[in-house]
Write an enzyme that holds these catalytic residues in place. Structure first.
Site, PDB file in Angstrom:
ATOM      1  N   HIS A 112      40.356   6.972  33.129  1.00 40.50           N
ATOM      2  CA  HIS A 112      39.807   8.293  33.452  1.00 40.50           C
ATOM      3  C   HIS A 112      40.912   9.329  33.624  1.00 40.50           C
ATOM      4  CE1 HIS A 112      35.741   6.743  34.071  1.00 40.50           C
ATOM      5  NE2 HIS A 112      35.350   8.001  34.137  1.00 40.50           N
ATOM      6  N   LYS A 121      28.749   1.177  40.641  1.00 40.36           N
ATOM      7  CA  LYS A 121      28.083   0.752  41.867  1.00 40.36           C
ATOM      8  C   LYS A 121      28.714   1.481  43.036  1.00 40.36           C
ATOM      9  CE  LYS A 121      30.994  -3.251  42.976  1.00 40.36           C
ATOM     10  NZ  LYS A 121      31.450  -3.018  44.365  1.00 40.36           N
TER      11      LYS A 121
END
Lengths: 184, 283
Positions: A38, A103
């Site tokens: 990222h 999650k």
């Protein structure tokens, strides 16, 4: 709690109909990336350079799989904890990405960005790596192979089971669910 | 003095790791099965069913239960009348760890704390193992192993309280740690609580408490009662499976308590995810 079958890339029409708590079976292409990837992707966006894949309508899966056994496309592949991507996700959504799978809770900036850019944060079941890995039909490293399990992969999935956590209306299943079942 | 071959230890550790990565222990499997029946939230119930499906797939197809195959953690009790022939016990455990993680197609997850460079090609594949040795009477070596994932370690905490905090302070602290963790540690969780000792003794005790089987009672009546109180409070938080809301947040709370300094009350809370991969073997 409704059930949907959607195929990537996702459109605003796809994402706006979803509500926190809905179950979605995703098919098509997902891109895998964790924090290290990222950081590099957002650096490229900031510099205005080309990304290794088209962000428009893309769904990013936060995962670092185990090595595949001989003959398998990928090993076990469940979600990793998402807050580590919080500082990058709003930029990804602002540039066309429509979904994330991980999650754990996200910060307000991500929840707001989902609302602003028609994005969805999906939760997959952590620790269900064997089951989720089997829904991945092909996997190919397309960027940053030196990151090993954290490399960016293009994966094809079939009926990949996820739950809507943050929807385009600013709702948060983690908060709603907890309030519903909390005994005070 | 009894002798155990170096290679026997290597092979034992290797096999233990591979087995653990795909075979969810019975205590957690049974606890999950019971939870599915009593869970009130349909979303959490679906998650619990997926976790059980996953365990069945992992076992029958020999696939890792979770992609986070953890750091390898060992508690090793070495009898004073046994020695390793042909090498050092620590080396044998590390060698077995490397072989197990490689041969089992498990993920190498150890890295340098600052550069974050994976250590698989320098120190070794998923090395070093985290090993806690203890010396005991006898001529056996008892090895307890757990694959400890990152998500549940990240929300674990320790604190040294003033003695006045007492039992109430400890119970409140445990509730607070689990509440703040929410869905991040992959509930339903097991909560290991280490009380007393020194700072590090409390932390190690909280880790070791996670090795106890779910459903077993604490032999100390007072601690057993505390465990039940904590479990009830935690399940009242409403966090549920994967944090999506529900009545089953923890499967068990396990406490290990030690005598401590007159001035302090150390407390450590170590969280274990539902993929509670642990086993023990005696050589």
């Amino acid at each position: 709690m409704a059930t949907y079958h959607l195929t990537t890339p996702l459109t605003s029409e796809d994402t706006r109909q979803l509500n926190a708590g809905d179950v979605v079976y995703l098919s098509g292409v997902l891109y895998t990336a964790r924090d290290a990837a990222h950081k590099r992707l957002v650096d490229l966006i900031d510099k205005g350079e080309e990304l290794p894949f088209d962000l428009e309508g893309s769904v990013i899966y936060f995962v670092g799989p185990t090595p595949p056994k001989p003959g398998d496309p990928i090993g076990s592949a469940g979600p990793t904890t998402s807050y580590r991507m919080d500082s990058y996700s709003p930029t990804m959504l602002a540039h066309g990405s429509k979904g994330m799978i991980g999650k754990g809770k996200r910060n307000q900036a991500v929840i707001d960005a989902c609302k602003e850019y028609d994005g969805i944060y999906f939760g997959a079941t952590g620790g269900a790596g064997a089951l989720l890995g089997k829904r991945i039909k092909s996997a190919e490293v397309i960027a940053y192979p030196e990151l090993g399990p954290e490399a960016v992969r293009r994966i094809e999935v079939e009926d990949f089971p996820v739950t809507v956590i943050n929807d385009t209306h600013g709702r948060d299943l983690y908060q709603m669910g907890r309030e519903q079942y909390e005994v005070k | 003095m009894r002798e155990i071959e170096f290679d026997t230890v290597v092979k034992t550790v290797r096999d233990l790791i591979i087995h653990c990565s795909t075979d969810l222990p019975e205590d957690m499997y049974n606890a999950l099965k019971t939870s599915v029946e009593v869970e009130k939230s349909p979303v959490a119930k679906a998650v619990l069913e997926q976790i059980l499906d996953n365990a069945n797939i992992a076992k029958t197809e020999e696939r890792p239960l979770c992609q986070d195959t953890g750091l390898a953690v060992f508690f090793v009790r070495v009898g004073e009348e046994v020695k390793i022939k042909g090498g050092l016990l620590r080396d044998a455990i590390n060698m077995g760890t490397e072989q197990g993680y490689k041969d089992g197609y498990l993920r190498a997850s150890t890295c340098h704390p600052f550069s974050r460079a994976n250590l698989k090609d320098t120190i070794g594949y998923n090395l070093p193992a985290i090993i806690h040795f203890d010396l005991v009477a006898g001529d056996k070596i008892e090895i307890e192993y757990a694959a400890k994932g990152g998500g549940s370690e990240n929300v674990s905490r320790a604190r040294v309280f003033p003695p006045a905090a007492g039992k109430e302070g400890i119970i409140e602290y445990v509730r607070e740690v689990v509440s703040d963790a929410g869905g991040n540690p992959c509930p339903p969780i097991v909560v290991g609580v280490g009380i007393g000792g020194t700072f590090e003794k409390a932390v190690i005790s909280s880790k070791h408490a996670l090795f106890r089987d779910i459903g077993t009672e604490n032999p100390d009546e007072e601690l057993n009662e505390m465990e039940q109180t904590m479990l009830e409070q935690i399940n009242n938080l409403g966090i549920g499976a994967m944090g999506m809301g529900g009545t089953k947040t923890a499967m068990a709370v396990h406490i290990e308590s030690n005598p401590c300094h007159i001035a302090s009350l150390p407390v450590s809370v170590n969280i274990q995810c539902h993929s509670s991969r642990h086993a023990h073997i005696t050589l």
